[in-house]
Scaffold this motif. Structure first.
Motif, short mmCIF file in Angstrom:
data_model
loop_
_atom_site.label_atom_id
_atom_site.label_comp_id
_atom_site.label_asym_id
_atom_site.label_seq_id
_atom_site.Cartn_x
_atom_site.Cartn_y
_atom_site.Cartn_z
N GLY A 1 0.84 -1.23 0.01
CA GLY A 1 -0.07 -0.13 -0.27
C GLY A 1 0.86 1.36 0.00
O GLY A 1 0.73 2.24 -0.87
N TYR A 2 1.60 1.24 0.90
CA TYR A 2 2.57 2.47 1.07
C TYR A 2 3.50 2.82 -0.07
O TYR A 2 3.63 3.93 -0.78
N ILE B 1 1.22 4.39 -2.93
CA ILE B 1 1.08 5.73 -2.59
C ILE B 1 2.12 6.59 -3.02
O ILE B 1 1.98 7.54 -3.76
N ALA C 1 -4.67 6.91 3.02
CA ALA C 1 -4.49 5.28 3.04
C ALA C 1 -5.97 4.98 3.02
O ALA C 1 -6.35 3.74 2.47
N TYR D 1 -7.27 2.06 -0.16
CA TYR D 1 -7.90 0.61 0.15
C TYR D 1 -9.11 0.42 -0.32
O TYR D 1 -9.62 -0.45 -0.79
N LYS E 1 -9.86 -2.32 -3.08
CA LYS E 1 -11.10 -3.27 -2.69
C LYS E 1 -11.73 -3.45 -4.06
O LYS E 1 -12.22 -4.50 -4.49
N ARG F 1 4.73 -8.61 7.13
CA ARG F 1 3.80 -7.28 7.78
C ARG F 1 2.86 -6.73 6.68
O ARG F 1 1.90 -6.14 7.08
N ARG F 2 3.18 -6.86 5.69
CA ARG F 2 2.43 -6.00 4.45
C ARG F 2 2.06 -6.87 3.54
O ARG F 2 2.48 -8.04 3.35
N ARG F 3 0.90 -6.29 2.95
CA ARG F 3 0.17 -7.12 1.80
C ARG F 3 0.55 -6.58 0.55
O ARG F 3 0.35 -5.47 0.28
N TYR G 1 -5.73 6.70 15.20
CA TYR G 1 -6.29 6.42 14.00
C TYR G 1 -7.03 4.90 14.06
O TYR G 1 -7.74 4.77 13.40
N TYR H 1 -15.03 -5.01 6.15
CA TYR H 1 -14.18 -4.29 5.55
C TYR H 1 -12.99 -4.20 6.49
O TYR H 1 -11.88 -4.23 5.92
N ALA I 1 -10.92 -7.33 6.54
CA ALA I 1 -10.12 -7.53 5.33
C ALA I 1 -8.95 -6.41 5.41
O ALA I 1 -7.68 -6.68 4.68
N TYR I 2 -9.26 -5.03 5.63
CA TYR I 2 -8.15 -4.01 5.14
C TYR I 2 -7.84 -3.32 6.45
O TYR I 2 -6.75 -2.46 6.39
N GLU J 1 -4.12 -3.23 7.44
CA GLU J 1 -3.02 -2.86 6.48
C GLU J 1 -3.36 -1.14 6.27
O GLU J 1 -2.38 -0.64 5.83
N ILE J 2 -4.70 -0.78 6.55
CA ILE J 2 -4.75 0.66 6.36
C ILE J 2 -4.01 1.31 7.58
O ILE J 2 -3.26 2.29 7.30
N ASN K 1 -1.24 0.13 8.92
CA ASN K 1 0.34 -0.08 8.77
C ASN K 1 0.60 1.22 7.61
O ASN K 1 1.47 1.54 8.03
N THR K 2 -0.22 1.36 6.71
CA THR K 2 0.02 2.21 5.63
C THR K 2 -0.08 3.67 6.26
O THR K 2 0.88 4.29 5.82
N PHE K 3 -0.76 3.86 7.05
CA PHE K 3 -0.86 5.20 7.61
C PHE K 3 0.43 5.37 8.61
O PHE K 3 1.14 6.40 8.72
N ASP K 4 0.81 4.39 9.23
CA ASP K 4 1.99 4.42 10.15
C ASP K 4 3.26 4.87 9.15
O ASP K 4 4.14 5.49 9.58
N ASP K 5 3.24 4.10 8.13
CA ASP K 5 4.54 4.28 7.15
C ASP K 5 4.45 5.70 6.56
O ASP K 5 5.53 6.32 6.32
N MET K 6 2.99 6.11 6.21
CA MET K 6 3.17 7.55 5.84
C MET K 6 3.70 8.59 6.69
O MET K 6 4.41 9.47 6.33
#
Lengths: 124, 208
Positions: free
Chosen positions: A38-39, A42, A57, A61, A65, A83-85, B8, B19, B22-23, B26-27, B29-34
């Motif tokens: 995901g990241y 982006i 984020a 997603y 989806k 850790r990531r998909r 968050y 939802y 499923a996600y 990941e949402i 984790n992505t926010f953490d990365d950002m």
């Protein structure tokens, strides 16, 4: 080879004037080179758009989806990073992206021939 | 884990369960990365603000998508339908009053439908809610179909029912706010609007 031709025919039959939403197109483009999480998607979209598109984020997603439900992208396992998909383009996603790019390329050709491109793009 | 990341994760609980399952992780984790990869403080604040501002729309979209998968109606049409259903009490009450006047020669102002509390619901609250949800989804649809917010498409494809419901509910609200000389339940002075009449009656607890 057969499945590429098959999806190509199906896509031509399904194709109307409804193109992909902008975010979906950018996600497919970001996945064109290699699978990404995901990241990374982006970041790639940010780079591809020269910083004009900064996806959040939540919005990312939502689109992922929809793209998965449409069969245009698939989730894959990456043993090196649990850790990531990670996501990659499906066969149908590759063909859809190819059609979208062909449409934009044709549009650019027409725009150049009509001299309607902004000066910064006209010489490219 | 920083506080904002924890908060968050709590906000992600607003998403539908399927939802979220499923996600959600990941949402988060992505926010953490950002946030982790943005060294400049004010840009991190912008990331946080943007996520918070988009969250209600994203959550609403996922709930309505779950309705869409069951009913096979598009998101925009689902919201337009809900918005229209919220306006039915207004049309129903108006129709009842007209029928009463034609059949018995008298208005239905003495009934419970025209009590201050009920009027406040069907002429102000429900149309306001209808307008809010229709306008929100209409705007989000337009933004999603445009790269820059400054170039929002004025009429995104497939949004005609939403536009109609928004205009209808705005008209009803305008009626409440601006229509004067309305025969409110308790014979209000000339020049009183619906809104003033309702507010006056509710605040003075007039039960006559």
């Amino acid at each position: 080879m057969f499945d590429i031709v098959f999806f190509d025919i199906i896509n031509c039959m399904k194709r109307s004037f409804n193109h992909l939403p902008q975010v979906a197109f950018n996600i497919l483009l970001a996945l064109a080179l290699k699978p990404r999480h995901g990241y990374e998607i982006i970041q790639q979209i940010d780079d591809d758009s020269d910083g004009k598109i900064k996806l959040g984020a939540g919005a990312l997603y939502s689109s992922i989806k929809q793209l998965r439900e449409s069969g245009l992208i698939e989730e894959i396992d990456m043993p090196d990073d649990t850790r990531r998909r990670y996501y990659k383009l499906s066969r149908e996603g590759e063909i859809t992206l190819k059609h979208e790019l062909a449409y934009y390329e044709q549009s650019l050709k027409v725009a150049r021939s009509r001299h309607v491109l902004p000066k910064t793009y006209a010489s490219r | 884990m920083p506080l904002v990341n924890k908060l968050y994760r709590k906000l992600l609980l607003l998403y539908p369960l399927s939802y979220r399952t499923a996600y959600g992780k990941e949402i988060a984790n992505t926010f953490d990365d950002m946030l982790a990869n943005e060294p400049i403080v004010y840009r991190r604040l912008i990331i946080i603000l943007k996520e918070l501002l988009m969250l209600p729309g994203n959550v609403a979209e996922q709930y309505l998508n779950s309705i869409q998968t069951v009913t096979n109606i598009s998101l925009q049409n689902s919201v337009a339908l809900v918005g229209f259903l919220l306006l039915i009490p207004f049309f129903g009450a108006s129709l009842l009053d007209e029928l009463s006047e034609h059949l018995s020669g008298a208005h239905a102002f003495h009934t419970w439908i025209w009590s201050p509390f009920a009027i406040g619901i069907w002429i102000i609250l429900l149309p306001a809610l209808s307008m809010f949800i229709s306008l929100t989804i209409y705007t989000l649809t337009a933004i999603r179909k445009s790269i820059k917010v400054s170039k929002v498409v004025m009429y995104p494809k497939g949004s005609l029912p939403l536009a109609i419901v928004t205009i209808l509910s705005a008209s009803i609200l305008a009626l409440a706010i601006y229509q004067k000389d309305v025969n409110c339940l308790h014979a209000s002075p000339d020049g009183t609007t619906f809104l003033q009449c309702v507010v006056t009656n509710i605040t003075t607890h007039d039960t006559k």
